[in-house]
Design an enzyme around this catalytic site. Structure first.
Site, mmCIF file in Angstrom:
data_model
loop_
_atom_site.group_PDB
_atom_site.id
_atom_site.type_symbol
_atom_site.label_atom_id
_atom_site.label_comp_id
_atom_site.label_asym_id
_atom_site.label_seq_id
_atom_site.Cartn_x
_atom_site.Cartn_y
_atom_site.Cartn_z
ATOM 1 C CB VAL A 155 -0.942 0.013 1.237
ATOM 2 C CG1 VAL A 155 -1.741 1.298 1.304
ATOM 3 C CG2 VAL A 155 -1.865 -1.187 1.217
ATOM 4 C CD GLU A 195 -1.156 -7.997 -3.527
ATOM 5 O OE1 GLU A 195 -0.448 -8.852 -4.075
ATOM 6 O OE2 GLU A 195 -1.353 -7.953 -2.303
ATOM 7 C CE LYS A 255 -5.181 -7.667 6.490
ATOM 8 N NZ LYS A 255 -5.275 -6.274 6.867
ATOM 9 C CE LYS A 286 -9.617 -2.309 1.916
ATOM 10 N NZ LYS A 286 -8.521 -2.111 1.049
ATOM 11 N NE ARG A 328 1.118 -10.610 1.746
ATOM 12 C CZ ARG A 328 0.939 -9.299 1.888
ATOM 13 N NH1 ARG A 328 0.867 -8.773 3.080
ATOM 14 N NH2 ARG A 328 0.845 -8.514 0.828
ATOM 15 C CB CYS A 338 -7.281 -7.678 0.945
ATOM 16 S SG CYS A 338 -5.777 -6.782 0.565
ATOM 17 C CG PHE A 348 -11.294 1.106 -2.534
ATOM 18 C CD1 PHE A 348 -12.130 0.220 -1.860
ATOM 19 C CD2 PHE A 348 -11.285 2.433 -2.136
ATOM 20 C CE1 PHE A 348 -12.948 0.660 -0.818
ATOM 21 C CE2 PHE A 348 -12.092 2.880 -1.099
ATOM 22 C CZ PHE A 348 -12.927 1.990 -0.446
HETATM 23 C C1 UGA Z 1 -8.775 -6.672 -3.054
HETATM 24 C C2 UGA Z 1 -9.813 -5.673 -3.577
HETATM 25 O O1 UGA Z 1 -10.295 -6.092 -4.858
HETATM 26 C C3 UGA Z 1 -9.199 -4.266 -3.691
HETATM 27 O O2 UGA Z 1 -10.198 -3.332 -4.085
HETATM 28 C C4 UGA Z 1 -8.632 -3.853 -2.314
HETATM 29 O O3 UGA Z 1 -7.969 -2.611 -2.366
HETATM 30 C C5 UGA Z 1 -7.634 -4.904 -1.850
HETATM 31 O O4 UGA Z 1 -8.277 -6.202 -1.801
HETATM 32 C C6 UGA Z 1 -7.179 -4.511 -0.465
HETATM 33 O O5 UGA Z 1 -7.996 -4.552 0.456
HETATM 34 O O6 UGA Z 1 -6.049 -4.034 -0.314
HETATM 35 P P1 UGA Z 1 -6.692 -7.990 -4.115
HETATM 36 O O7 UGA Z 1 -6.522 -8.619 -2.762
HETATM 37 O O8 UGA Z 1 -5.504 -7.451 -4.824
HETATM 38 O O9 UGA Z 1 -7.733 -6.758 -4.016
HETATM 39 O O10 UGA Z 1 -7.347 -9.109 -5.026
HETATM 40 P P2 UGA Z 1 -8.650 -9.278 -5.920
HETATM 41 O O11 UGA Z 1 -8.355 -8.996 -7.322
HETATM 42 O O12 UGA Z 1 -9.788 -8.577 -5.319
HETATM 43 O O13 UGA Z 1 -8.860 -10.865 -5.767
HETATM 44 C C7 UGA Z 1 -9.110 -11.463 -4.482
HETATM 45 C C8 UGA Z 1 -9.301 -12.952 -4.636
HETATM 46 O O14 UGA Z 1 -10.518 -13.237 -5.317
HETATM 47 C C9 UGA Z 1 -8.206 -13.651 -5.435
HETATM 48 O O15 UGA Z 1 -7.893 -14.887 -4.834
HETATM 49 C C10 UGA Z 1 -8.833 -13.866 -6.801
HETATM 50 O O16 UGA Z 1 -8.295 -14.937 -7.532
HETATM 51 C C11 UGA Z 1 -10.270 -14.121 -6.420
HETATM 52 N N1 UGA Z 1 -11.226 -13.804 -7.513
HETATM 53 C C12 UGA Z 1 -11.435 -12.529 -7.911
HETATM 54 C C13 UGA Z 1 -11.935 -14.858 -8.098
HETATM 55 O O17 UGA Z 1 -11.783 -16.040 -7.731
HETATM 56 N N2 UGA Z 1 -12.839 -14.575 -9.073
HETATM 57 C C14 UGA Z 1 -13.065 -13.293 -9.491
HETATM 58 O O18 UGA Z 1 -13.957 -13.103 -10.376
HETATM 59 C C15 UGA Z 1 -12.344 -12.242 -8.904
#
Ligand code: UGA
Length: 431
Positions: A12, A152, A262, A203, A324, A259, A149
């Protein structure tokens, strides 16, 4: 243009610092790790994030960013963004000690007019407690909330064109934050300006809502397998309804990362502590935990006694080296405890994966190397490289000619054309 500081150069803090510099501010990033400070000062990115290194080099070249270990260097800033980690403790509650320490240390140095902005994901209610703590110590600083928001893998683009920017605080803090984000606001980005607690809750509630959506579609995928429906088309059909929306409807091996697991737990715990029913959220968390076991059982039943697997993917999703709470890692651990011997390949997350020291999970130097000696191939992360797999070549290497694709990166028809038995999730046209 403002002079601002970011405390913490983790995911972040580094992205925020570099991107604040890219919109014209002078930024100083503080971290306690001397190696990181040295690397970052030399323009070397310490995390894998698309395009970030380019923006880091530009910022260094234009004298817009500095890295330091000393809070003394942030004396004359107008806002300090707290971006340190809030790892979950054994009880599932976020550990706020790094946030508290950095708020206190910054408050000792900065002027009374400088605001302290909490960017780290903190349990709703934390900013109010921090404000009370400062007041008790006689500090005049205002605490504001500005959750991030960024995703990654697409954090740079997310910073540049966010769906919204959320600020919480008193009028003075909101004005400072407005000025900091002015270049984006002038381009039409919407803001939500509110009190600190609502900002913190936006959030958590957003991440948790997306997690609920994922557990829901993953359960629908299970149902599809039983009744002979296709989850891809189901997602398409549901997602075209604007009230539902097409994003976060891709079924997979479960949600992970630093994220969602947690933040969902933190919101659930907070609700429980306050006597508020959070059964929808609890069910989504439980469903996701059970999903790893379900995926392991699926792989086990397909492979039976053939215990050597090529595992493609360790990162929690494509585009990052982060392992993670990775669904891939959780499934790998379950497979290993079930007697499987694994060779793991991931284009960028292998180094981080190997630090976990999981027995019977050895590293492969390439996708092909992972397949040598393997009975079957299991895809756990949706890297583009895996979609381009040379199936003709791999068919000669893998003994069982089985692909279990939990991310739907390979076209079933292509796999079958090369003699593979293809298994995925949410479809019954397996094998
Ligand atoms: C998430 C949020 O999307 C961000 O908006 C937020 O800022 C961030 O957490 C945070 O709190 O810092 P991120 O953890 O980078 O972002 O990952 P995501 O792209 O949201 O994916 C999360 C999980 O869901 C992953 O394991 C991904 O593979 C899974 N996922 C996502 C699916 O299985 N299907 C989908 O359609 C989308």
């Amino acid at each position: 243009m403002k002079k601002i500081a970011c405390i913490g150069t983790g995911y972040v803090g580094l992205v925020s610092g570099v991107m604040f510099a890219s919109i014209g501010h002078n930024v100083i990033c503080i971290d306690t790790d001397p190696t990181k400070i040295k690397q970052l000062s030399a323009g070397e990115c310490t995390i894998y994030e698309k395009d970030l290194e380019k923006y880091l080099s530009d910022a260094i070249l234009n004298d817009r960013i500095e890295f330091s270990m000393s809070y003394e260097d942030i004396k004359d800033i107008s806002a300090v963004f707290i971006c340190v980690g809030t790892p979950p403790g054994p009880d599932g509650k976020a550990n706020l000690s790094y946030v508290i320490d950095s708020v206190l240390e910054a408050a000792n140095i900065i002027s009374d007019q400088a605001i302290i902005v909490i960017k780290s994901t903190v349990t709703p209610g934390t900013c109010k407690k921090l404000q009370a703590m400062l007041e008790e110590k006689g500090c005049k600083h205002k605490i504001a909330s500005n959750p991030e928001f960024l995703r990654e893998g697409s954090a740079v683009a997310d910073f540049q064109s966010p769906d919204r920017i959320v600020f919480g605080g008193d009028e003075f803090s909101l004005n400072v934050l407005h000025e900091i984000y002015k270049p984006l606001i002038d381009e039409g980005v919407k803001t939500v300006e509110t009190d600190v607690t609502t900002s913190e809750l936006i959030k958590h509630a957003s991440n948790s809502f997306l997690a609920v959506k994922l557990s829901y579609i993953n359960e629908m995928a299970n149902l599809c397998e039983k009744i002979g429906a296709d989850v891809e088309t189901l997602s398409l059909g549901m997602g075209l309804d604007k009230r539902i929306g097409s994003q976060f409807l891709k079924s997979g091996p479960g949600f992970g990362g630093s994220c969602f697991p947690k933040d969902t737990l933190a919101l659930s715990n907070l609700s429980r502590d306050l006597g508020v029913n959070a059964s929808v959220l609890d069910a989504a968390i439980d469903s996701n935990l059970k999903r790893y076991e379900l995926m392991k059982d699926k792989i086990s039943s397909i492979c039976a006694d053939n215990k050597n697997l090529a595992i493609l993917g360790a990162a929690f999703k494509a585009g990052t080296d982060d392992v993670r709470e990775s669904p891939a890692v959780n499934i790998i651990e379950l497979l290993v405890s079930d007697g499987f011997k694994l060779k793991i390949y991931d284009p960028v997350a292998l180094e981080n994966f190997m630090k976990l020291n999981i027995k019977h999970a050895s590293p492969a130097t390439s996708l092909v190397d992972a397949c040598i000696g393997a009975d079957a191939i299991v895809i756990l992360t949706e890297w583009e490289e895996f979609a381009k797999i040379d199936l003709a070549k791999i068919a000669e290497i893998v003994s069982l000619k089985v692909i279990i694709d939990l991310r739907k990166v390979i076209k079933a028809e292509e796999a079958k054309k090369h003699g593979f038995k293809y298994y995925t999730i949410g479809q019954t046209n397996d094998a």
